[in-house]
Scaffold this motif. Structure first.
Motif, PDB file in Angstrom:
ATOM      1  N   SER A   1       1.832   1.546  -3.911  1.00  0.00           N
ATOM      2  CA  SER A   1       1.248   1.927  -4.208  1.00  0.00           C
ATOM      3  C   SER A   1       1.037   3.316  -4.179  1.00  0.00           C
ATOM      4  O   SER A   1       1.173   4.422  -5.621  1.00  0.00           O
ATOM      5  CB  SER A   1      -0.203   0.989  -4.865  1.00  0.00           C
ATOM      6  OG  SER A   1      -1.227   1.174  -3.370  1.00  0.00           O
ATOM      7  N   ILE A   2       0.964   4.055  -2.797  1.00  0.00           N
ATOM      8  CA  ILE A   2       0.874   5.307  -2.481  1.00  0.00           C
ATOM      9  C   ILE A   2       1.459   5.781  -3.345  1.00  0.00           C
ATOM     10  O   ILE A   2       1.383   6.793  -4.187  1.00  0.00           O
ATOM     11  CB  ILE A   2       0.350   5.416  -1.014  1.00  0.00           C
ATOM     12  CG1 ILE A   2      -1.137   5.191  -0.537  1.00  0.00           C
ATOM     13  CG2 ILE A   2       0.432   7.253  -1.528  1.00  0.00           C
ATOM     14  CD1 ILE A   2      -1.610   5.385   0.690  1.00  0.00           C
ATOM     15  N   CYS A   3       2.658   6.071  -3.245  1.00  0.00           N
ATOM     16  CA  CYS A   3       3.727   6.250  -3.464  1.00  0.00           C
ATOM     17  C   CYS A   3       4.136   6.679  -5.219  1.00  0.00           C
ATOM     18  O   CYS A   3       4.424   7.379  -6.088  1.00  0.00           O
ATOM     19  CB  CYS A   3       5.060   5.950  -3.219  1.00  0.00           C
ATOM     20  SG  CYS A   3       6.106   6.034  -1.812  1.00  0.00           S
ATOM     21  N   GLN A   4       4.019   5.814  -5.974  1.00  0.00           N
ATOM     22  CA  GLN A   4       3.464   5.419  -7.053  1.00  0.00           C
ATOM     23  C   GLN A   4       2.933   6.014  -7.916  1.00  0.00           C
ATOM     24  O   GLN A   4       3.078   7.478  -8.870  1.00  0.00           O
ATOM     25  CB  GLN A   4       3.261   3.958  -7.644  1.00  0.00           C
ATOM     26  CG  GLN A   4       4.817   3.301  -7.717  1.00  0.00           C
ATOM     27  CD  GLN A   4       4.622   1.716  -7.292  1.00  0.00           C
ATOM     28  OE1 GLN A   4       3.545   1.252  -7.740  1.00  0.00           O
ATOM     29  NE2 GLN A   4       5.301   0.990  -7.867  1.00  0.00           N
ATOM     30  N   LYS A   5       1.280   6.130  -7.100  1.00  0.00           N
ATOM     31  CA  LYS A   5       0.478   6.980  -7.666  1.00  0.00           C
ATOM     32  C   LYS A   5       0.678   8.880  -7.508  1.00  0.00           C
ATOM     33  O   LYS A   5       0.227   9.443  -8.368  1.00  0.00           O
ATOM     34  CB  LYS A   5      -1.354   6.750  -6.829  1.00  0.00           C
ATOM     35  CG  LYS A   5      -1.902   5.452  -7.719  1.00  0.00           C
ATOM     36  CD  LYS A   5      -3.597   5.551  -6.898  1.00  0.00           C
ATOM     37  CE  LYS A   5      -3.582   3.941  -7.259  1.00  0.00           C
ATOM     38  NZ  LYS A   5      -3.960   3.099  -5.873  1.00  0.00           N
ATOM     39  N   GLN A   6       1.192   8.965  -6.697  1.00  0.00           N
ATOM     40  CA  GLN A   6       0.890  10.671  -6.224  1.00  0.00           C
ATOM     41  C   GLN A   6       2.695  11.033  -6.955  1.00  0.00           C
ATOM     42  O   GLN A   6       3.272  12.449  -6.046  1.00  0.00           O
ATOM     43  CB  GLN A   6       1.555  10.623  -4.696  1.00  0.00           C
ATOM     44  CG  GLN A   6       0.184   9.703  -3.970  1.00  0.00           C
ATOM     45  CD  GLN A   6      -0.945  10.703  -4.824  1.00  0.00           C
ATOM     46  OE1 GLN A   6      -0.884  11.886  -4.814  1.00  0.00           O
ATOM     47  NE2 GLN A   6      -2.220  10.284  -4.837  1.00  0.00           N
ATOM     48  N   ASN A   7       3.371   9.681  -7.664  1.00  0.00           N
ATOM     49  CA  ASN A   7       5.095  10.279  -7.955  1.00  0.00           C
ATOM     50  C   ASN A   7       6.215  10.992  -6.787  1.00  0.00           C
ATOM     51  O   ASN A   7       6.648  11.521  -6.874  1.00  0.00           O
ATOM     52  CB  ASN A   7       4.358  11.597  -8.556  1.00  0.00           C
ATOM     53  CG  ASN A   7       4.277  11.310 -10.107  1.00  0.00           C
ATOM     54  OD1 ASN A   7       4.500  10.105 -10.278  1.00  0.00           O
ATOM     55  ND2 ASN A   7       3.060  12.051 -10.965  1.00  0.00           N
TER      56      ASN A   7
ATOM     57  N   LYS B   1       0.754  -1.258  -0.103  1.00  0.00           N
ATOM     58  CA  LYS B   1       0.341   0.166   0.164  1.00  0.00           C
ATOM     59  C   LYS B   1       0.812   1.445   0.527  1.00  0.00           C
ATOM     60  O   LYS B   1       0.983   2.210  -0.601  1.00  0.00           O
ATOM     61  CB  LYS B   1      -0.796  -0.404   1.462  1.00  0.00           C
ATOM     62  CG  LYS B   1      -1.958   0.865   1.729  1.00  0.00           C
ATOM     63  CD  LYS B   1      -2.796   0.985   0.601  1.00  0.00           C
ATOM     64  CE  LYS B   1      -3.574   2.073   0.760  1.00  0.00           C
ATOM     65  NZ  LYS B   1      -4.699   2.728  -0.380  1.00  0.00           N
TER      66      LYS B   1
END
Ligand code: DGI
Ligand code: FE
Ligand code: FE
Length: 199
Positions: A66-72, A63
């Motif tokens: 995935s937050i890091c990936q989504k938020q760049n 999680k």
């Protein structure tokens, strides 16, 4: 600073964190308040930053990633290998998005609470130190010395914690984040500089 409902923050954290982490969080918040009183920092900010510093700690690694990936939010190699380090970056994001905190100093205190950084603000130092000395902490070496030092000489306490953390990481063969090393190098250099200026 905007008015913040501390009770609401505490209630949400009680849901988001496991029992042990929630107790640690309360310990960091009130230790941070005590340090702020001692060192003339903003007590309200210390309380909120203390409460929020580990707000992403109980999220699973997938999680956080995935937050890091989504938020760049960039993930460094060392964070890839040690994803628990990401709870600081993700915590800063959650503090903004879910707890609606916009104060830069509080957000930086959450962001930098694990590794530290060169030129930390007084609030960042307070959270970094409170995290290490809160009453629930039992295992770090030199704890009673560092606890006393934190209320006497905040930079000396900071340096001692950085030094002991680096020694601990080396002893367990855990890779050191460049930010942790840079923070130590910065404050050790400042320590020498200050001493030279005194004589
Ligand atoms: O989240 P907490 O457990 O309350 O405290 P924290 O966010 O300061 O994390 C503490 C752990 O982080 C501790 O076991 C030391 C570790 N740590 C600090 N700097 C580094 C680090 N771990 C690695 N691998 N590299 C670092 O540079
Ligand atoms: Fe943490
Ligand atoms: Fe913590």
């Amino acid at each position: 600073m905007e008015t913040v409902d501390v009770r609401k923050i505490r209630k949400k954290l009680e849901k988001d964190l496991d029992h042990k982490r929630f107790e640690h969080t309360l310990g960091v918040a009130y230790t941070a308040c005590a340090l702020a009183m001692c060192h003339q920092a903003d007590i309200g900010k210390a309380q909120i930053a203390g409460l929020l510093h580990d707000c992403a700690k109980c999220m699973d690694n997938e999680k956080k990633i995935s937050i890091c990936q989504k938020q760049n939010i960039p993930i460094t190699d060392i964070e890839k290998k040690n994803p628990y380090l990401l709870h600081a970056k993700v915590g800063c994001y959650i503090a903004r998005k879910q707890f609606h905190i916009h104060d830069k100093d509080i957000l930086n205190a959450v962001l930098n609470h694990t590794t530290g950084r060169p030129e930390m603000s007084p609030l960042e130092k307070i959270i970094y130190i409170a995290d290490y000395i809160e009453p629930g902490r039992k295992h770090a070496p030199n704890l009673s010395e560092v606890r006393k030092l934190a209320f006497k000489d905040i930079d000396a306490a900071l340096l001692k914690i950085l030094k002991d953390t680096l020694e601990y990481l080396k002893s367990i063969d855990s890779p050191v984040d460049p930010a942790t090393q840079q923070t130590y190098d910065y404050y050790i250099k400042r320590d020498h500089t200050n001493k030279k200026q005194e004589v």
